[in-house]
Write an enzyme that holds these catalytic residues in place. Structure first.
Site, PDB file in Angstrom:
ATOM      1  N   ASP A 107      86.333  13.269 101.438  1.00  0.00           N
ATOM      2  CA  ASP A 107      85.713  13.256 100.277  1.00  0.00           C
ATOM      3  C   ASP A 107      84.332  13.508 100.203  1.00  0.00           C
ATOM      4  OD1 ASP A 107      85.499  10.723 101.105  1.00  0.00           O
ATOM      5  OD2 ASP A 107      85.870   9.764  99.302  1.00  0.00           O
ATOM      6  N   GLU A 190      79.941   0.946 111.270  1.00  0.00           N
ATOM      7  CA  GLU A 190      78.969   1.702 111.652  1.00  0.00           C
ATOM      8  C   GLU A 190      78.323   0.875 112.824  1.00  0.00           C
ATOM      9  OE1 GLU A 190      79.741   1.132 108.635  1.00  0.00           O
ATOM     10  OE2 GLU A 190      79.721   3.099 107.496  1.00  0.00           O
TER      11      GLU A 190
END
Ligand code: UDP
Ligand code: MN
Length: 241
Positions: A107, A190
């Site tokens: 997205d 992350e």
């Protein structure tokens, strides 16, 4: 021969899936030497999706990478982790040690200049991501060509408070850390991944004009309550009518 970009896209079955991947695929069609790893959070290999990907003419692989059910019932769900782990496993399994890895969600929005920025990443490069959090941007802070700190609205005691779309990794560098991984830990994926490849802050290569330009946005598509009509693979392949 310019380095290959391995573009890893987690995706999952929902009403918007085909629309998101059509937009993304048509962006990626403009990029040279790109290999698209699409990992679907589904226990079947969706034939319609495979056909869609095939039609872009981009070299790709479609992986089935369902999220283990124990994580789906958690309060904060580690979205896209099972998918990215499958992509990392595929890269390891195929012993790919040349090129650059990038995590691009289905997205997000990508400016084509991003690809020329990340293509020559030596270890790990970083750059701003737009439309993130309360500050509307997440970015490394650069002084004299070096990353010295991070600007992010949710630091959460992370060493690397960056978004998944805000960095790229050289695969030869990553291969030096065979135990590199991304844990099922929502919000910390992350940070944990970058720690697992033993990244040092002074080694980060700032891109996008010393992190002053935005070439990727964390756009999000409005979710609706409308149900998704499920069609079985048998119907899609035409073996049943
Ligand atoms: N995703 C997934 N399974 C899910 C939800 C999300 O594989 O149950 C994927 C999704 O397609 C996207 C990534 O994981 O590529 C991040 O999810 P999303 O965009 O919903 O989260 P955001 O980070 O934008 O809040
Ligand atoms: Mn998203």
């Amino acid at each position: 021969q310019i380095p290959t970009i391995y573009f890893v896209t987690p995706t999952y079955p929902r009403r918007e899936q085909i629309a998101e991947l059509t937009r993304l695929g048509q962006t990626l069609m403009h990029v040279q030497n790109l290999f698209w790893i699409v990992a679907d959070d589904s226990d079947i290999c969706n034939k319609r999706l495979d056909k869609l990907l095939d039609n872009f003419g981009i070299p790709y692989i479609l992986l089935s990478s369902p999220m283990p059910s124990i994580y789906r019932s958690q309060k904060t769900i580690p979205r896209g982790v099972s998918n990215r782990r499958a992509a990392l496993a595929w890269i390891k399994y195929n012993n790919i040690k040349e090129g650059v890895l990038y995590f691009g969600d289905d997205d997000n929005t990508f400016d084509l200049r991003l690809f020329s920025e990340i293509r020559y990443t030596q270890r790990v490069s970083m750059f701003p991501v737009g439309l993130i959090g309360d500050y509307s941007i997440s970015s490394p802070i650069v002084e004299n060509g070096k990353v010295v700190a991070f600007f992010d609205s949710w630091p959460a005691k992370r060493k690397f408070p960056v978004d998944m779309a805000g960095f790229a990794v050289n695969l030869n560098y990553m291969a030096k850390f065979p135990n590199s991984t991304m844990p099922f830990k929502a919000g910390y994926e992350e940070d944990a991944f970058l720690k697992s490849i033993e990244l040092k802050i002074n080694e980060i290569e700032p891109k996008a004009k010393d992190c002053t330009e935005v070439y990727v946005w964390h756009t999000q598509t409005t979710k609706t309550k409308a149900p998704m009509i499920k069609i079985s693979n048998d119907v899609l392949s035409g073996s049943k009518t």
